[in-house]
Motif scaffolding. Structure first.
Motif, mmCIF file in Angstrom:
data_model
loop_
_atom_site.group_PDB
_atom_site.id
_atom_site.type_symbol
_atom_site.label_atom_id
_atom_site.label_comp_id
_atom_site.label_asym_id
_atom_site.label_seq_id
_atom_site.Cartn_x
_atom_site.Cartn_y
_atom_site.Cartn_z
ATOM 1 N N MET A 36 1.929 -2.420 -2.491
ATOM 2 C CA MET A 36 0.785 -1.551 -1.685
ATOM 3 C C MET A 36 1.821 -0.530 -0.653
ATOM 4 S SD MET A 36 -2.298 -2.851 -2.045
ATOM 5 C CE MET A 36 -3.125 -2.293 -0.336
ATOM 6 N N THR A 79 -0.741 2.477 7.659
ATOM 7 C CA THR A 79 -0.929 1.230 7.453
ATOM 8 C C THR A 79 -2.318 0.767 7.711
ATOM 9 O OG1 THR A 79 -0.603 1.083 10.057
ATOM 10 C CG2 THR A 79 1.166 0.627 8.726
ATOM 11 N N GLY A 82 -3.719 0.785 4.298
ATOM 12 C CA GLY A 82 -3.453 -0.381 3.686
ATOM 13 C C GLY A 82 -4.138 -1.506 4.077
ATOM 14 N N ALA A 83 -4.518 -1.676 5.220
ATOM 15 C CA ALA A 83 -5.098 -2.842 6.043
ATOM 16 C C ALA A 83 -6.662 -2.486 5.389
ATOM 17 C CB ALA A 83 -5.044 -2.791 7.531
ATOM 18 N N ILE A 86 -6.759 -4.003 1.537
ATOM 19 C CA ILE A 86 -5.886 -5.084 1.075
ATOM 20 C C ILE A 86 -6.871 -6.306 0.548
ATOM 21 C CG2 ILE A 86 -5.985 -6.226 3.276
ATOM 22 C CD1 ILE A 86 -2.968 -6.651 0.768
ATOM 23 N N ASP A 87 -7.915 -6.398 1.185
ATOM 24 C CA ASP A 87 -9.104 -7.465 0.708
ATOM 25 C C ASP A 87 -9.259 -7.034 -0.882
ATOM 26 O OD1 ASP A 87 -9.100 -9.278 3.079
ATOM 27 O OD2 ASP A 87 -10.015 -7.555 3.883
ATOM 28 N N ILE A 100 4.769 -4.781 0.243
ATOM 29 C CA ILE A 100 4.107 -3.891 1.307
ATOM 30 C C ILE A 100 5.292 -3.122 1.730
ATOM 31 C CG2 ILE A 100 3.054 -3.849 3.758
ATOM 32 C CD1 ILE A 100 1.922 -6.849 3.298
ATOM 33 N N ASN A 119 -1.971 -3.560 11.857
ATOM 34 C CA ASN A 119 -2.229 -3.298 10.455
ATOM 35 C C ASN A 119 -1.305 -4.250 9.611
ATOM 36 O OD1 ASN A 119 -4.187 -1.685 11.277
ATOM 37 N ND2 ASN A 119 -2.894 0.119 11.294
ATOM 38 N N ARG A 122 -1.978 -7.820 9.531
ATOM 39 C CA ARG A 122 -3.460 -8.212 8.817
ATOM 40 C C ARG A 122 -3.082 -8.215 7.346
ATOM 41 N NH1 ARG A 122 -7.534 -6.433 5.925
ATOM 42 N NH2 ARG A 122 -9.719 -7.492 6.399
ATOM 43 N N MET A 123 -2.098 -7.264 6.894
ATOM 44 C CA MET A 123 -1.950 -7.359 5.271
ATOM 45 C C MET A 123 -0.976 -8.521 4.879
ATOM 46 S SD MET A 123 -0.954 -3.270 4.655
ATOM 47 C CE MET A 123 -1.007 -3.578 2.790
ATOM 48 N N THR A 126 -3.169 -11.788 5.116
ATOM 49 C CA THR A 126 -4.364 -11.804 4.190
ATOM 50 C C THR A 126 -3.624 -12.080 2.731
ATOM 51 O OG1 THR A 126 -5.481 -10.069 5.160
ATOM 52 C CG2 THR A 126 -5.844 -10.374 2.550
ATOM 53 N N ALA A 127 -2.470 -11.601 2.493
ATOM 54 C CA ALA A 127 -1.668 -12.000 1.111
ATOM 55 C C ALA A 127 -1.404 -13.308 1.117
ATOM 56 C CB ALA A 127 -0.647 -10.894 0.878
#
Length: 219
Positions: A36, A79, A82-83, A86-87, A100, A119, A122-123, A126-127
């Protein structure tokens, strides 16, 4: 007794089935690396195969390692972008490892460091919640943005990596940062000749994560 023609047809069908099962087995053994990033990972101004991400994929192939590289980098990405993605990227690709490389465009636009931190966090969360290893790649800003901003920008990557136990490469462009010839005429994006240097730089931080994932049982 089965006629000769039928027997050959059945034998061919069994062979096709076995080959198909073998292909499924190979696919199941494959790991996925999701990148990403922004233009620095999207091979801006170059042919896609010249970028360091494509060179990374080629290296993994040459080493006969079962990795699929998905380059979801977008030139100009912040960012926030990307945020927001990401999902869906994780749902689509089910990565074992997420790299990232975002933040440079936030910095160049003078955007809020707090927003960039939120942001990126969060990425990362989540990952990691999806079971993926994470490599966070940082960036530096030119000194004309002022010491408070440039220092805060650089430090936020280390802070997030430490907080969430993610691997960190502090500065993507470190091997070429002071070499003007390593950049295109606009002095922002690396040349094709510089891409192998970036790959080697990333590889030093990435290789241990690849091994960590490869040691895990994989369905």
């Amino acid at each position: 007794m089965m006629p000769q023609g039928w027997r050959k047809a059945v034998e061919r069908g069994v062979m096709v089935l076995l080959l198909g099962l073998g292909s499924l087995s190979a696919s199941a053994a494959e790991r996925t690396l999701l990148v990403m990033g922004d233009s620095l990972s999207a091979a801006y101004g170059l042919r896609s195969e010249q970028g360091w991400v494509a060179l990374l994929e080629q290296r993994l192939i040459e080493q006969q390692r079962d990795w699929r590289v998905v380059n979801a980098s977008i030139s100009g990405e912040t960012t926030a972008g990307g945020a927001a993605r990401i999902d869906s990227e994780i749902a689509t690709h089910s990565p074992d490892l997420v790299l990232i490389e975002l933040g440079a465009n936030d910095g160049l636009q003078g955007l809020s460091l707090q927003h960039a931190r939120v942001n990126l966090e969060r990425m990362i969360v989540t990952a990691k919640s999806a079971g993926a290893e994470v490599l966070l790649i940082g960036m530096r800003m030119p000194p004309n943005y002022g010491p408070a901003y440039t220092n805060g920008f650089f430090d936020l990557f280390a802070e997030l990596a430490r907080k969430h136990e993610a691997a960190l490469l502090p500065f993507l462009l470190e091997p070429i940062a002071v070499d003007r010839d390593a950049f295109l005429d606009e002095n922002l994006h690396p040349t094709a000749a510089a891409q192998p240097l970036l790959l080697d730089h990333v590889w030093a931080a990435l290789a241990p994560l690849l091994q960590t994932v490869e040691r895990r049982p994989h369905p």
